[in-house]
Each structure stands twice: as structure tokens, then as C-alpha cells.
Design a protein around this motif. Structure first.
Motif, PDB file in Angstrom:
ATOM      1  N   PHE A   1       0.817  -1.214   0.000  1.00 24.78           N
ATOM      2  CA  PHE A   1       0.000   0.000   0.000  1.00 24.78           C
ATOM      3  C   PHE A   1       0.855   1.272   0.000  1.00 24.78           C
ATOM      4  N   SER A   2       1.948   1.288   0.763  1.00 20.97           N
ATOM      5  CA  SER A   2       2.788   2.482   0.829  1.00 20.97           C
ATOM      6  C   SER A   2       3.332   2.838  -0.550  1.00 20.97           C
ATOM      7  N   LEU A   3       3.750   1.833  -1.295  1.00 21.93           N
ATOM      8  CA  LEU A   3       4.274   2.069  -2.644  1.00 21.93           C
ATOM      9  C   LEU A   3       3.170   2.491  -3.595  1.00 21.93           C
ATOM     10  N   ASN A   4       2.057   1.771  -3.589  1.00 22.44           N
ATOM     11  CA  ASN A   4       0.980   2.078  -4.522  1.00 22.44           C
ATOM     12  C   ASN A   4       0.347   3.437  -4.230  1.00 22.44           C
ATOM     13  N   HIS A   5       0.257   3.785  -2.960  1.00 20.55           N
ATOM     14  CA  HIS A   5      -0.289   5.101  -2.608  1.00 20.55           C
ATOM     15  C   HIS A   5       0.648   6.206  -3.088  1.00 20.55           C
ATOM     16  N   THR A   6       1.953   5.995  -2.963  1.00 22.19           N
ATOM     17  CA  THR A   6       2.913   6.983  -3.435  1.00 22.19           C
ATOM     18  C   THR A   6       2.861   7.108  -4.954  1.00 22.19           C
ATOM     19  N   CYS A   7       2.728   5.992  -5.650  1.00 21.91           N
ATOM     20  CA  CYS A   7       2.602   6.038  -7.111  1.00 21.91           C
ATOM     21  C   CYS A   7       1.348   6.788  -7.536  1.00 21.91           C
ATOM     22  N   ALA A   8       0.251   6.574  -6.807  1.00 20.80           N
ATOM     23  CA  ALA A   8      -0.979   7.300  -7.114  1.00 20.80           C
ATOM     24  C   ALA A   8      -0.804   8.793  -6.884  1.00 20.80           C
ATOM     25  N   LYS A   9      -0.093   9.165  -5.807  1.00 24.34           N
ATOM     26  CA  LYS A   9       0.168  10.578  -5.546  1.00 24.34           C
ATOM     27  C   LYS A   9       1.033  11.195  -6.637  1.00 24.34           C
ATOM     28  N   ILE A  10       2.022  10.447  -7.115  1.00 20.31           N
ATOM     29  CA  ILE A  10       2.892  10.965  -8.172  1.00 20.31           C
ATOM     30  C   ILE A  10       2.088  11.212  -9.445  1.00 20.31           C
ATOM     31  N   ARG A  11       1.221  10.270  -9.794  1.00 27.29           N
ATOM     32  CA  ARG A  11       0.412  10.449 -11.009  1.00 27.29           C
ATOM     33  C   ARG A  11      -0.609  11.576 -10.848  1.00 27.29           C
ATOM     34  N   ALA A  12      -1.000  11.873  -9.623  1.00 28.28           N
ATOM     35  CA  ALA A  12      -1.978  12.940  -9.403  1.00 28.28           C
ATOM     36  C   ALA A  12      -1.326  14.312  -9.294  1.00 28.28           C
ATOM     37  N   ASP A  13      -0.046  14.370  -8.934  1.00 29.46           N
ATOM     38  CA  ASP A  13       0.611  15.651  -8.668  1.00 29.46           C
ATOM     39  C   ASP A  13       1.640  16.053  -9.709  1.00 29.46           C
ATOM     40  N   VAL A  14       2.093  15.137 -10.550  1.00 28.60           N
ATOM     41  CA  VAL A  14       3.042  15.464 -11.624  1.00 28.60           C
ATOM     42  C   VAL A  14       2.261  15.484 -12.931  1.00 28.60           C
ATOM     43  N   ASN A  15       2.143  16.656 -13.518  1.00 29.99           N
ATOM     44  CA  ASN A  15       1.237  16.859 -14.642  1.00 29.99           C
ATOM     45  C   ASN A  15       1.538  15.943 -15.816  1.00 29.99           C
ATOM     46  N   ARG A  16       2.792  15.673 -16.096  1.00 33.25           N
ATOM     47  CA  ARG A  16       3.158  14.880 -17.273  1.00 33.25           C
ATOM     48  C   ARG A  16       2.876  13.397 -17.074  1.00 33.25           C
ATOM     49  N   LEU A  17       2.457  12.985 -15.873  1.00 25.32           N
ATOM     50  CA  LEU A  17       2.136  11.588 -15.607  1.00 25.32           C
ATOM     51  C   LEU A  17       0.639  11.355 -15.429  1.00 25.32           C
ATOM     52  N   PHE A  18      -0.186  12.375 -15.693  1.00 26.21           N
ATOM     53  CA  PHE A  18      -1.630  12.189 -15.616  1.00 26.21           C
ATOM     54  C   PHE A  18      -2.079  11.102 -16.589  1.00 26.21           C
ATOM     55  N   ARG A  19      -3.151  10.412 -16.209  1.00 26.44           N
ATOM     56  CA  ARG A  19      -3.801   9.510 -17.150  1.00 26.44           C
ATOM     57  C   ARG A  19      -4.649  10.350 -18.108  1.00 26.44           C
ATOM     58  N   ARG A  20      -4.645  10.002 -19.394  1.00 24.54           N
ATOM     59  CA  ARG A  20      -5.435  10.687 -20.405  1.00 24.54           C
ATOM     60  C   ARG A  20      -5.122  12.189 -20.432  1.00 24.54           C
TER      61      ARG A  20
END
Length: 312
Positions: free
Chosen positions: A266-285
Motif C-alpha cells: 500500500f505504501s508504494l501504490n499510494h505513493t505512485c498514485a500521488k505521483i500520477r496525481a501531482d506530476v502533470n506529465r504523468l496524468f492519465r489521459r
């Protein structure tokens, strides 16, 4: 002063956990035109001050009694000769909060080129601070590790992001970006030519950094990727490696969180989700994509330092 150092590099070096910039402030500054020696330091005297409009501060000036040249304490600052240094902190927060570089330029009323230069400067500063703060903290006992996937310019040119996170605390220990070949139907697209697989080199670079931040009997948790055990055993011979079967992604968390009641990573997956939500170039779609892998590396280092600061 160690041989080969310059005043520009002083703000990014530290010896035995002591910031060199702070060390230089505590001692008498030396004349930049004279040799760095105790004799030269005794010739420096105070010589007025001036008002710096970029951050609304008064800066002390000095004069060398030997060569009569003048200088100021601004030489000790990593922001030396920056005319809009008051925008640095706000730009750092914007780039780590889902704002693109072009939109940040509009918000801060800056030119796009200025934003790029400040972004690279902030990333270089964050790299030093991230390494320094991780070294000063206690060594990690349990680490969660995995690879994320994104792309540069087009999905036919994918990238792999190797990420290591301390379990429970979610502190980012290291991140590396490497190229990888396309998979599935995209692998048949010959427009961009053959693409090298650099993922193993990225993992080795990451483990070289993380090895200094973890205990010898570290426990590493990851998914069931068959390439992980060999690399982990090479860098952590006394540690233990636990692999978990991958689970289905949930609709929330940018697809990184898993649709299970208890997630061992969970710690890793939550951090990955935060990165995709906070780094614009990693947004989905999104149409805001990475054009250069080294810029993505710099952006992730900048975010990692910001992320660890928010956890403290």
C-alpha cells in the motif's frame, strides 16, 4: 576548502552532514580573486551593504584590503544572479501540484524559458537536499519497490520509472527513469526504430543509492516480477525479498491503488498514485507528455523532495 571546488558548487556540497554554505557564513568570507588561504581571509573587511529588490533583503558587502576588489554574501547563495528568486518557491509548489510549466508561466507572469531554467535549477537543488535529508534520517528496515510505466512523446516510446519507498512512512528513497521497448501491438510499429531495454541498469542505479539508506538485513517487498530477485540479491545479500502476486487496479488513485481490502504494497501504490496525481506529465489521459527522459527524471526528483517534506 577542498581542491576543485568553486563557489557555485558550495551550496550543493556537504561534509559529514554539515552544510558548506552554513560553514562559510560562520567563518570570515574570502576574496574570490585571491587564493583561499587564512592569510587572504584576514584581509577582508566589511564595506557597506545594498538592497536586493528580487527578495527585498539587505545584502552585506565586503572589500579585500589586498586587491581592493569588492564582493557580497550573494556569492554564497545558490540563487546568485537570479533576478526573480522570489518566484522559486511558488514555482516549486506549482510543479509539484499538478500544474504544467506553461500554465505556471502564465500564473507567475514569467516567460516559458525562465520557467524551464528555474525548473532545472530547483531540480538540481532538490537532488542535493533529497540525498542529504535521506542520509540524516534513520536507515530503512522495510522497503517497497516496483516499476511504473509512462512514455515520452508517444506510447510507442515507453519509459520505466523504478521507485523505492520506505514502508509505513511512504518516504521516497530513490527514483530512476529508463527507456524500455514497447509491448503488445505497439511493438510492431517500426516508425521509431528499435528501442533499447535499460530497465535493469535503472534498477542497479537505484539499488546503489538505496543500499546506503537501508540496514543490512533490510526486508524488500515487491510484486512477482521475475527479474527482481537477481538484482536485489546482488545489492542486498543479507536482506530478504518477499514477492506478492499483482492485484487488479481500482478506478481510484489513477489506477495505481489496488482493489483489495488489504494491500501489502500500500505504501508504494499510494505513493505512485500521488505521483500520477501531482506530476502533470504523468496524468492519465493527458496531452501534457514528457519530451525528454532526463526532464522527467528531474521532475520526479523535485517531487520526491517535496513529497518527503510534506510527510515530515
Amino acid at each position: 576548502m577542498p581542491a576543485g571546488w568553486t563557489r557555485t558548487k558550495l551550496a550543493y556540497k556537504f561534509v559529514d552532514g554539515i552544510d558548506v554554505a552554513l560553514w562559510l557564513v560562520l567563518m570570515r568570507p574570502a576574496c574570490p580573486k585571491c587564493e583561499f588561504s587564512p592569510e587572504a581571509c584576514t584581509k577582508v573587511v566589511r564595506y557597506g551593504r545594498y538592497y536586493r529588490s528580487s527578495d527585498s533583503r539587505w545584502v552585506q558587502r565586503f572589500q579585500c584590503s589586498g586587491c581592493k576588489s569588492g564582493f557580497s554574501l550573494a556569492l554564497l547563495s545558490p540563487c546568485y544572479r537570479q533576478k526573480k528568486r522570489n518566484k522559486n518557491e511558488l514555482l516549486r509548489k506549482l510543479l509539484c501540484s499538478g500544474v504544467s510549466q506553461r500554465r505556471a508561466a502564465r500564473i507567475l507572469n514569467l516567460h516559458r524559458t525562465t520557467v524551464v531554467r528555474k525548473f532545472l535549477f530547483l531540480a538540481m537543488e532538490a537532488r542535493f537536499l533529497l540525498q542529504k535529508e535521506n542520509y540524516l534520517k534513520a536507515r530503512a528496515g522495510v522497503i517497497e519497490f516496483d516499476d511504473m510505466e509512462t512514455f515520452e512523446h508517444t506510447k510507442c516510446k515507453p519509459l520505466s520509472i523504478s521507485l523505492a519507498v520506505e514502508s509505513k512512512t511512504r518516504r521516497i528513497l530513490g527514483v530512476e527513469v529508463r527507456r524500455m521497448p514497447a509491448k503488445g501491438p505497439l511493438s510492431r510499429v517500426k516508425r521509431y526504430g528499435p528501442r533499447p531495454d535499460e530497465r535493469q541498469g535503472g534498477r542497479k542505479t537505484l539499488f546503489t543509492q538505496v543500499r546506503e539508506l537501508a540496514i543490512e538485513e533490510v526486508r524488500i517487498k515487491s510484486d512477482s516480477n521475475p527479474h527482481y530477485p537477481k538484482d536485489i540479491e546482488e545489492f542486498f545479500p543479507l536482506g530478504s525479498h518477499i514477492q506478492y502476486k499483482g492485484k487488479r487496479g481500482a478506478s481510484t488513485g489513477q489506477g495505481e491503488l489496488k482493489k483489495v481490502r488489504f494491500d501489502p504494497l500500500f505504501s508504494l501504490n499510494h505513493t505512485c498514485a500521488k505521483i500520477r496525481a501531482d506530476v502533470n506529465r504523468l496524468f492519465r489521459r493527458t496531452w501534457c507528455t514528457t519530451k525528454k527522459p532526463d526532464r522527467l527524471q528531474s521532475h520526479l526528483i523535485l517531487y520526491a523532495h517535496y513529497h518527503n517534506q510534506q510527510l515530515a
